[in-house]
Design a protein around this motif. Structure first.
Motif, PDB file in Angstrom:
ATOM      1  N   UNK A  54       0.813  -1.209   0.000  1.00 54.39           N
ATOM      2  CA  UNK A  54       0.000   0.000   0.000  1.00 54.39           C
ATOM      3  C   UNK A  54       0.842   1.252   0.000  1.00 54.39           C
ATOM      4  N   UNK A  55       0.257   2.386  -0.345  1.00 53.34           N
ATOM      5  CA  UNK A  55       1.011   3.628  -0.460  1.00 53.34           C
ATOM      6  C   UNK A  55       1.528   4.181   0.863  1.00 53.34           C
ATOM      7  N   UNK A  56       0.976   3.775   1.977  1.00 57.04           N
ATOM      8  CA  UNK A  56       1.395   4.323   3.276  1.00 57.04           C
ATOM      9  C   UNK A  56       2.289   3.384   4.067  1.00 57.04           C
ATOM     10  N   UNK A  57       2.584   2.246   3.493  1.00 59.98           N
ATOM     11  CA  UNK A  57       3.411   1.267   4.194  1.00 59.98           C
ATOM     12  C   UNK A  57       4.875   1.689   4.166  1.00 59.98           C
ATOM     13  N   UNK A  58       5.537   1.572   5.309  1.00 61.00           N
ATOM     14  CA  UNK A  58       6.964   1.874   5.384  1.00 61.00           C
ATOM     15  C   UNK A  58       7.798   0.597   5.336  1.00 61.00           C
ATOM     16  N   UNK A  59       7.150  -0.548   5.204  1.00 57.21           N
ATOM     17  CA  UNK A  59       7.852  -1.825   5.267  1.00 57.21           C
ATOM     18  C   UNK A  59       7.778  -2.588   3.953  1.00 57.21           C
ATOM     19  N   UNK A  60       7.769  -1.900   2.845  1.00 57.23           N
ATOM     20  CA  UNK A  60       7.644  -2.554   1.552  1.00 57.23           C
ATOM     21  C   UNK A  60       9.012  -2.652   0.883  1.00 57.23           C
ATOM     22  N   UNK A  61       9.246  -3.756   0.226  1.00 53.90           N
ATOM     23  CA  UNK A  61      10.480  -3.932  -0.530  1.00 53.90           C
ATOM     24  C   UNK A  61      10.146  -4.088  -2.004  1.00 53.90           C
ATOM     25  N   UNK A  62      11.146  -3.854  -2.835  1.00 58.30           N
ATOM     26  CA  UNK A  62      11.018  -4.047  -4.273  1.00 58.30           C
ATOM     27  C   UNK A  62      12.024  -5.100  -4.699  1.00 58.30           C
ATOM     28  N   UNK A  63      11.658  -5.864  -5.717  1.00 60.45           N
ATOM     29  CA  UNK A  63      12.476  -6.957  -6.214  1.00 60.45           C
ATOM     30  C   UNK A  63      12.712  -6.763  -7.707  1.00 60.45           C
ATOM     31  N   UNK A  64      13.927  -7.041  -8.156  1.00 63.48           N
ATOM     32  CA  UNK A  64      14.249  -7.011  -9.580  1.00 63.48           C
ATOM     33  C   UNK A  64      15.020  -8.278  -9.934  1.00 63.48           C
ATOM     34  N   UNK A  65      14.638  -8.909 -11.029  1.00 61.75           N
ATOM     35  CA  UNK A  65      15.320 -10.108 -11.518  1.00 61.75           C
ATOM     36  C   UNK A  65      16.312  -9.647 -12.585  1.00 61.75           C
ATOM     37  N   UNK A  66      17.609  -9.712 -12.271  1.00 60.62           N
ATOM     38  CA  UNK A  66      18.639  -9.133 -13.126  1.00 60.62           C
ATOM     39  C   UNK A  66      19.829 -10.068 -13.303  1.00 60.62           C
ATOM     40  N   UNK A  67      20.257 -10.269 -14.518  1.00 63.77           N
ATOM     41  CA  UNK A  67      21.524 -10.943 -14.837  1.00 63.77           C
ATOM     42  C   UNK A  67      21.786 -12.197 -14.012  1.00 63.77           C
ATOM     43  N   UNK A  68      20.798 -13.052 -13.852  1.00 65.83           N
ATOM     44  CA  UNK A  68      20.983 -14.288 -13.114  1.00 65.83           C
ATOM     45  C   UNK A  68      20.872 -14.154 -11.613  1.00 65.83           C
ATOM     46  N   UNK A  69      20.584 -12.966 -11.115  1.00 68.03           N
ATOM     47  CA  UNK A  69      20.442 -12.750  -9.686  1.00 68.03           C
ATOM     48  C   UNK A  69      19.129 -12.055  -9.376  1.00 68.03           C
ATOM     49  N   UNK A  70      18.849 -11.917  -8.103  1.00 68.56           N
ATOM     50  CA  UNK A  70      17.644 -11.229  -7.640  1.00 68.56           C
ATOM     51  C   UNK A  70      18.094 -10.120  -6.704  1.00 68.56           C
ATOM     52  N   UNK A  71      17.711  -8.896  -7.040  1.00 61.52           N
ATOM     53  CA  UNK A  71      18.070  -7.729  -6.246  1.00 61.52           C
ATOM     54  C   UNK A  71      16.865  -7.289  -5.427  1.00 61.52           C
ATOM     55  N   UNK A  72      17.105  -6.869  -4.195  1.00 59.84           N
ATOM     56  CA  UNK A  72      16.032  -6.440  -3.297  1.00 59.84           C
ATOM     57  C   UNK A  72      16.445  -5.114  -2.661  1.00 59.84           C
TER      58      UNK A  72
END
Length: 74
Positions: A24-42
């Motif tokens: 949600x827009x007001x959450x301070x505990x959100x993470x984002x994930x990206x699948x890149x070059x054989x790895x996963x970035x967070x």
């Protein structure tokens, strides 16, 4: 920006970051994930220029399976 960890070197400049619909827009505990070059970035969504964690595919798969199995439930 390039980062290197665990034998992976990834370029995050073109990364497509995905966040959960549950944060949600007001959450301070959100993470984002990206699948890149054989790895996963967070990264933390409210600090996109901050630190990035890098996981191998095996580490990510183990984390997802553990979450599905309730391994991290309090």
């Amino acid at each position: 920006m390039e980062i290197e960890a665990k034998g992976l070197r990834v370029n995050l400049d073109g990364a497509q970051w995905h966040s959960s619909d549950h944060g949600g827009p007001r959450s301070e505990n959100c993470v984002e994930v990206a699948f890149v070059d054989g790895g996963i970035a967070v990264r933390q969504s409210n600090n996109p220029d901050g630190p990035v964690l890098l996981f191998t595919r095996g580490e990510w798969d183990a984390f997802v399976e553990g979450a599905k199995d309730g391994e991290f439930d309090l």
